[in-house]
Design an enzyme around this catalytic site. Structure first.
Site, PDB file in Angstrom:
ATOM      1  N   VAL A  84      -2.222  -0.841  -7.159  1.00  0.00           N
ATOM      2  CA  VAL A  84      -1.503  -2.211  -7.618  1.00  0.00           C
ATOM      3  C   VAL A  84      -1.533  -2.488  -9.041  1.00  0.00           C
ATOM      4  O   VAL A  84      -0.495  -2.808  -9.450  1.00  0.00           O
ATOM      5  CB  VAL A  84      -2.469  -3.352  -6.832  1.00  0.00           C
ATOM      6  CG1 VAL A  84      -2.037  -4.811  -7.382  1.00  0.00           C
ATOM      7  CG2 VAL A  84      -2.081  -3.340  -5.377  1.00  0.00           C
ATOM      8  N   LEU A 122       3.364  -5.122  -2.490  1.00  0.00           N
ATOM      9  CA  LEU A 122       3.921  -3.698  -2.449  1.00  0.00           C
ATOM     10  C   LEU A 122       3.165  -2.984  -1.321  1.00  0.00           C
ATOM     11  O   LEU A 122       2.237  -3.230  -0.857  1.00  0.00           O
ATOM     12  CB  LEU A 122       3.684  -3.092  -3.684  1.00  0.00           C
ATOM     13  CG  LEU A 122       2.206  -2.928  -4.289  1.00  0.00           C
ATOM     14  CD1 LEU A 122       1.675  -1.795  -3.758  1.00  0.00           C
ATOM     15  CD2 LEU A 122       2.138  -2.670  -5.893  1.00  0.00           C
ATOM     16  N   LYS A 123       4.153  -2.095  -1.088  1.00  0.00           N
ATOM     17  CA  LYS A 123       3.577  -0.937  -0.034  1.00  0.00           C
ATOM     18  C   LYS A 123       3.434   0.324  -0.628  1.00  0.00           C
ATOM     19  O   LYS A 123       4.235   0.873  -1.249  1.00  0.00           O
ATOM     20  CB  LYS A 123       4.754  -0.984   0.905  1.00  0.00           C
ATOM     21  CG  LYS A 123       5.010  -1.904   1.933  1.00  0.00           C
ATOM     22  CD  LYS A 123       6.158  -1.781   2.902  1.00  0.00           C
ATOM     23  CE  LYS A 123       7.501  -1.567   2.468  1.00  0.00           C
ATOM     24  NZ  LYS A 123       8.291  -2.726   1.636  1.00  0.00           N
ATOM     25  N   GLU A 124       2.098   0.913  -0.425  1.00  0.00           N
ATOM     26  CA  GLU A 124       2.060   2.408  -1.101  1.00  0.00           C
ATOM     27  C   GLU A 124       3.127   3.325  -0.463  1.00  0.00           C
ATOM     28  O   GLU A 124       3.658   2.960   0.717  1.00  0.00           O
ATOM     29  CB  GLU A 124       0.679   2.886  -0.562  1.00  0.00           C
ATOM     30  CG  GLU A 124      -0.330   2.054  -1.170  1.00  0.00           C
ATOM     31  CD  GLU A 124      -1.787   2.702  -0.777  1.00  0.00           C
ATOM     32  OE1 GLU A 124      -1.741   3.825  -0.283  1.00  0.00           O
ATOM     33  OE2 GLU A 124      -2.615   2.220  -1.134  1.00  0.00           O
ATOM     34  N   LYS A 134      -1.503 -14.145   2.064  1.00  0.00           N
ATOM     35  CA  LYS A 134      -1.599 -12.384   1.905  1.00  0.00           C
ATOM     36  C   LYS A 134      -2.181 -12.078   3.074  1.00  0.00           C
ATOM     37  O   LYS A 134      -1.801 -11.311   3.855  1.00  0.00           O
ATOM     38  CB  LYS A 134      -2.286 -12.130   0.523  1.00  0.00           C
ATOM     39  CG  LYS A 134      -2.538 -10.724   0.530  1.00  0.00           C
ATOM     40  CD  LYS A 134      -1.561  -9.934   0.440  1.00  0.00           C
ATOM     41  CE  LYS A 134      -1.881  -8.419   0.496  1.00  0.00           C
ATOM     42  NZ  LYS A 134      -0.550  -7.600   0.729  1.00  0.00           N
ATOM     43  N   ASN A 173      -0.426  -9.659   6.291  1.00  0.00           N
ATOM     44  CA  ASN A 173      -0.971  -8.357   6.864  1.00  0.00           C
ATOM     45  C   ASN A 173      -1.618  -8.382   7.958  1.00  0.00           C
ATOM     46  O   ASN A 173      -1.311  -7.391   8.812  1.00  0.00           O
ATOM     47  CB  ASN A 173      -1.962  -7.924   5.848  1.00  0.00           C
ATOM     48  CG  ASN A 173      -1.602  -7.260   4.653  1.00  0.00           C
ATOM     49  OD1 ASN A 173      -0.266  -7.193   4.306  1.00  0.00           O
ATOM     50  ND2 ASN A 173      -2.394  -6.763   3.687  1.00  0.00           N
ATOM     51  N   CYS A 220      -5.359  -1.547   3.286  1.00  0.00           N
ATOM     52  CA  CYS A 220      -5.259  -2.967   3.399  1.00  0.00           C
ATOM     53  C   CYS A 220      -5.259  -3.489   4.524  1.00  0.00           C
ATOM     54  O   CYS A 220      -6.435  -4.386   4.872  1.00  0.00           O
ATOM     55  CB  CYS A 220      -3.849  -3.178   2.845  1.00  0.00           C
ATOM     56  SG  CYS A 220      -3.760  -2.935   1.150  1.00  0.00           S
ATOM     57  N   LYS A 271      -0.121   7.181   6.147  1.00  0.00           N
ATOM     58  CA  LYS A 271       1.197   6.980   6.485  1.00  0.00           C
ATOM     59  C   LYS A 271       2.000   7.724   5.482  1.00  0.00           C
ATOM     60  O   LYS A 271       1.476   8.598   4.468  1.00  0.00           O
ATOM     61  CB  LYS A 271       1.615   5.634   6.025  1.00  0.00           C
ATOM     62  CG  LYS A 271       1.717   5.089   4.853  1.00  0.00           C
ATOM     63  CD  LYS A 271       2.198   3.746   4.882  1.00  0.00           C
ATOM     64  CE  LYS A 271       2.243   3.257   3.363  1.00  0.00           C
ATOM     65  NZ  LYS A 271       2.908   2.207   3.016  1.00  0.00           N
TER      66      LYS A 271
HETATM   67  N1  LIG Z   1      -3.211  -0.568  -2.216  1.00  0.00           N
HETATM   68  C1  LIG Z   1      -2.203  -1.225  -1.755  1.00  0.00           C
HETATM   69  O1  LIG Z   1      -1.149  -1.107  -1.203  1.00  0.00           O
HETATM   70  C2  LIG Z   1      -2.433  -2.843  -1.932  1.00  0.00           C
HETATM   71  C3  LIG Z   1      -1.416  -3.550  -1.775  1.00  0.00           C
HETATM   72  C4  LIG Z   1      -1.511  -5.046  -1.842  1.00  0.00           C
HETATM   73  C5  LIG Z   1      -2.729  -5.659  -2.327  1.00  0.00           C
HETATM   74  N2  LIG Z   1      -3.696  -4.734  -2.663  1.00  0.00           N
HETATM   75  C6  LIG Z   1      -4.838  -5.428  -3.036  1.00  0.00           C
HETATM   76  O2  LIG Z   1      -4.955  -5.092  -4.464  1.00  0.00           O
HETATM   77  C7  LIG Z   1      -6.204  -4.844  -4.948  1.00  0.00           C
HETATM   78  C8  LIG Z   1      -6.611  -3.441  -5.726  1.00  0.00           C
HETATM   79  O3  LIG Z   1      -6.141  -2.522  -4.863  1.00  0.00           O
HETATM   80  P1  LIG Z   1      -5.819  -1.023  -5.052  1.00  0.00           P
HETATM   81  O4  LIG Z   1      -5.430  -0.241  -3.914  1.00  0.00           O
HETATM   82  O5  LIG Z   1      -5.050  -0.874  -6.303  1.00  0.00           O
HETATM   83  O6  LIG Z   1      -7.337  -0.397  -5.474  1.00  0.00           O
HETATM   84  P2  LIG Z   1      -7.922   0.854  -6.067  1.00  0.00           P
HETATM   85  O7  LIG Z   1      -9.319   1.172  -5.611  1.00  0.00           O
HETATM   86  O8  LIG Z   1      -6.664   2.062  -5.840  1.00  0.00           O
HETATM   87  O9  LIG Z   1      -8.219   0.395  -7.876  1.00  0.00           O
HETATM   88  C9  LIG Z   1      -9.058  -0.412  -8.096  1.00  0.00           C
HETATM   89  C10 LIG Z   1      -9.258  -0.317  -9.554  1.00  0.00           C
HETATM   90  O10 LIG Z   1     -10.202  -1.245 -10.169  1.00  0.00           O
HETATM   91  C11 LIG Z   1     -11.198  -0.454 -10.707  1.00  0.00           C
HETATM   92  N3  LIG Z   1     -12.022  -1.360 -11.179  1.00  0.00           N
HETATM   93  C12 LIG Z   1     -13.416  -1.735 -10.414  1.00  0.00           C
HETATM   94  N4  LIG Z   1     -14.183  -2.590 -11.001  1.00  0.00           N
HETATM   95  C13 LIG Z   1     -13.536  -2.861 -12.260  1.00  0.00           C
HETATM   96  C14 LIG Z   1     -13.966  -3.691 -13.327  1.00  0.00           C
HETATM   97  N5  LIG Z   1     -15.228  -4.452 -13.120  1.00  0.00           N
HETATM   98  N6  LIG Z   1     -13.290  -3.540 -14.415  1.00  0.00           N
HETATM   99  C15 LIG Z   1     -12.348  -2.715 -14.516  1.00  0.00           C
HETATM  100  N7  LIG Z   1     -11.967  -1.819 -13.530  1.00  0.00           N
HETATM  101  C16 LIG Z   1     -12.442  -1.981 -12.516  1.00  0.00           C
HETATM  102  C17 LIG Z   1     -11.474   0.740 -10.110  1.00  0.00           C
HETATM  103  O11 LIG Z   1     -12.029   1.601 -11.128  1.00  0.00           O
HETATM  104  C18 LIG Z   1      -9.928   1.209  -9.682  1.00  0.00           C
HETATM  105  O12 LIG Z   1      -9.264   1.995 -10.513  1.00  0.00           O
HETATM  106  C19 LIG Z   1      -7.189  -4.887  -3.498  1.00  0.00           C
HETATM  107  O13 LIG Z   1      -7.728  -6.190  -3.223  1.00  0.00           O
HETATM  108  C20 LIG Z   1      -6.314  -4.591  -2.617  1.00  0.00           C
HETATM  109  O14 LIG Z   1      -6.647  -5.167  -1.237  1.00  0.00           O
HETATM  110  C21 LIG Z   1      -3.657  -3.314  -2.387  1.00  0.00           C
END
Ligand SMILES: NC(=O)c1ccc[n+]([C@@H]2O[C@H](COP(=O)([O-])OP(=O)(O)OC[C@H]3O[C@@H](n4cnc5c(N)ncnc54)[C@H](O)[C@@H]3O)[C@@H](O)[C@H]2O)c1
Length: 440
Positions: free
Chosen positions: A11, A151-153, A205, A209, A261, A322
């Site tokens: 994200v 967003l969708k991966e 949100k 989902n 998610c 997926k």
């Molecule tokens: N992946 C998806 O498709 C998606 C879609 C919508 C929403 N989300 C939400 O967005 C959020 C992030 O998801 P993601 O998939 O990008 O997660 P991710 O695990 O890919 O990335 C999270 C990042 O945060 C970093 N991080 C953790 N603690 C930190 C700190 N204290 N300071 C700085 N960086 C720190 C980690 O090192 C990691 O790089 C989640 O809440 C998730 O539910 C994800």
């Protein structure tokens, strides 16, 4: 505008790169030194179509920078997005330790007014907690808003650049104005910019989902009924989905939802509902249908080949949860693989993008092949978990020749059963009667 994005996962990295693409100065901060080092070199740690050129272009043009110094990123920016992970805690609730730790860093680093936006998926009430933590560290004014990400991966860049809708929860007109400006370049239709109060945005949100997960589990339950009655779930799906009030999306039966998610968000919403005394039964059913569905291929294989699978080899096509992603978090493939390994089977897998990630999780407990047909050599059956495009129209003759016995367990209904029977396969799919009978 000067923007900090804290957390550079799927994200944060996509949001940061897209916001830089529209001319903003974006600094992406993460505590993972290895990730930041790679990003500074223009290397993308995840597979996401279109992201690499976007990051490289904005790096070269100095609109996008990367740092491990979160405090510096906050000092240099007026707008701060929090996009760190919110993994499930032991009890299923969203673990907010990363979000709140970033809030503390923001509060300590602030040297003037800031707009802080939670983009991570967080339970209702979190923006308030973030504000309390920040305000406990600083006297400078802060506006904390919610801007959940949809967003969708696999299509993340397009989803961010051309969103269906943008939801923002704000408690101050200044915050609304700033977010409107930031998102204006991405909005094709202004009425899809939805402004609401903060708790409503946070709930939106989870509700979105959970609704999608509900459709999937509902259709998987109907698929089970079809199997018991000899009906064809694909016909039922078309019949149901062609009702305009229902629509056809997210009605495909399969081996259950996975990924980073849906599983955690459904669990977290159940947890919040229970805590607040709201009825959560509907989502508990969604989750339990999904848990059962993830085991369905493993159970069918065991029924077909017996409890002891020693000496049996299974080919696996598709490991990612997926297509168009290398993400294996909560991937249903892992459920089948563990069930088969526990009974002594050997597994040889192919996935177009997720093999490095699978190796990280499963190591050498399974074999890996770069080409899909190589995985079939000498296997007792093929098991399909992911509907990658290259699996849609395979050379059936070549598949038959490579497999020891022509048996396929298809968790994604990629092929027409009649066609597979004609081609001499024993073919098991979801919500449709099995066809063919192999001699092994
Ligand atoms: N992946 C998806 O498709 C998606 C879609 C919508 C929403 N989300 C939400 O967005 C959020 C992030 O998801 P993601 O998939 O990008 O997660 P991710 O695990 O890919 O990335 C999270 C990042 O945060 C970093 N991080 C953790 N603690 C930190 C700190 N204290 N300071 C700085 N960086 C720190 C980690 O090192 C990691 O790089 C989640 O809440 C998730 O539910 C994800």
């Amino acid at each position: 505008m000067k923007i900090a994005v804290v957390g550079t996962g799927y994200v944060g990295l996509v949001a940061g790169a897209c916001l830089a693409e529209t001319g903003n100065d974006v600094v992406c901060a993460d505590i993972d030194q290895g990730k930041i080092d790679r990003l500074k070199r223009g290397e993308i740690p995840i597979y996401e179509p279109g992201l690499e050129p976007l990051v490289q272009r904005n790096l070269e043009q100095h609109r996008l920078t990367f740092t491990t110094d979160v405090a510096r990123a906050v000092r240099e920016s007026y707008v701060v997005f929090i996009a760190v992970g919110t993994p499930p805690g032991g009890d299923g609730s969203a673990d907010l330790q990363h979000v709140l730790s970033v809030a503390r860093t923001i509060g300590r680093a602030m040297d003037g007014e800031r707009i802080v936006i939670t983009k991570s998926t967080v339970p209702v009430g979190t923006a308030r907690k973030v504000r309390e933590v920040i305000e406990s560290e600083t006297d400078h004014p802060v506006h904390v808003c919610s801007n959940p990400e949809f967003l969708k991966e696999g299509a993340a860049v397009d989803d961010f650049m051309y969103p269906d809708r943008v939801v923002i929860g704000v408690d101050h007109p200044r915050a609304e104005q700033v977010l409107r400006e930031l998102y204006a370049p991405f909005m094709r239709r202004e009425h899809n910019f939805l402004v609401m109060d903060v708790p409503s945005a946070e709930i939106t949100k989870y509700a979105a989902n959970s609704m999608l997960a509900t459709r999937i589990s509902f259709m998987n339950a109907i698929a089970r009924l079809c199997e018991e009655t000899g009906a064809d779930v694909d016909a039922v799906r078309r019949g149901v989905g062609s009702d305009d009030r229902i629509g056809s999306a997210f009605l495909f039966p399969g081996i259950g939802y996975g990924g980073s998610c849906f599983p955690k968000d459904v669990q977290a919403l159940i947890r919040t509902m229970r805590e607040l005394g709201a009825p959560s039964g509907i989502l508990e059913a969604v989750e339990s249908v999904n848990e059962a569905q993830k085991r369905i291929l493993g159970e069918r294989i065991i029924r077909r080949f017996g409890e002891d699978l020693t000496g049996r080899r299974f080919a696996v096509w598709g490991l990612a949860f997926k297509p168009r992603t290398d993400d294996m978090r909560e991937a249903p493939s892992l459920a089948t693989i563990e069930m088969l390994l526990a009974r002594g089977a050997e597994i040889v897998a192919h996935d177009p993008e997720a093999m490095a990630e699978a190796r990280r999780i499963l190591g050498d407990r399974i074999g890996y092949r770069e080409l899909p047909y190589d995985a079939l050599e000498g296997a007792d059956a093929l098991v399909i978990h992911t509907e990658w495009q290259p699996f849609q129209h395979p050379d059936l003759g070549r598949m038959r020749a490579a497999l020891t016995s022509p048996v396929i367990f298809d968790g994604r209904n990629l092929y027409r059963p009649e066609r597979m029977a004609e081609a001499g396969f024993e073919y098991h799919s979801i919500g449709r009667a099995p066809v063919g009978k192999a001699t092994d």
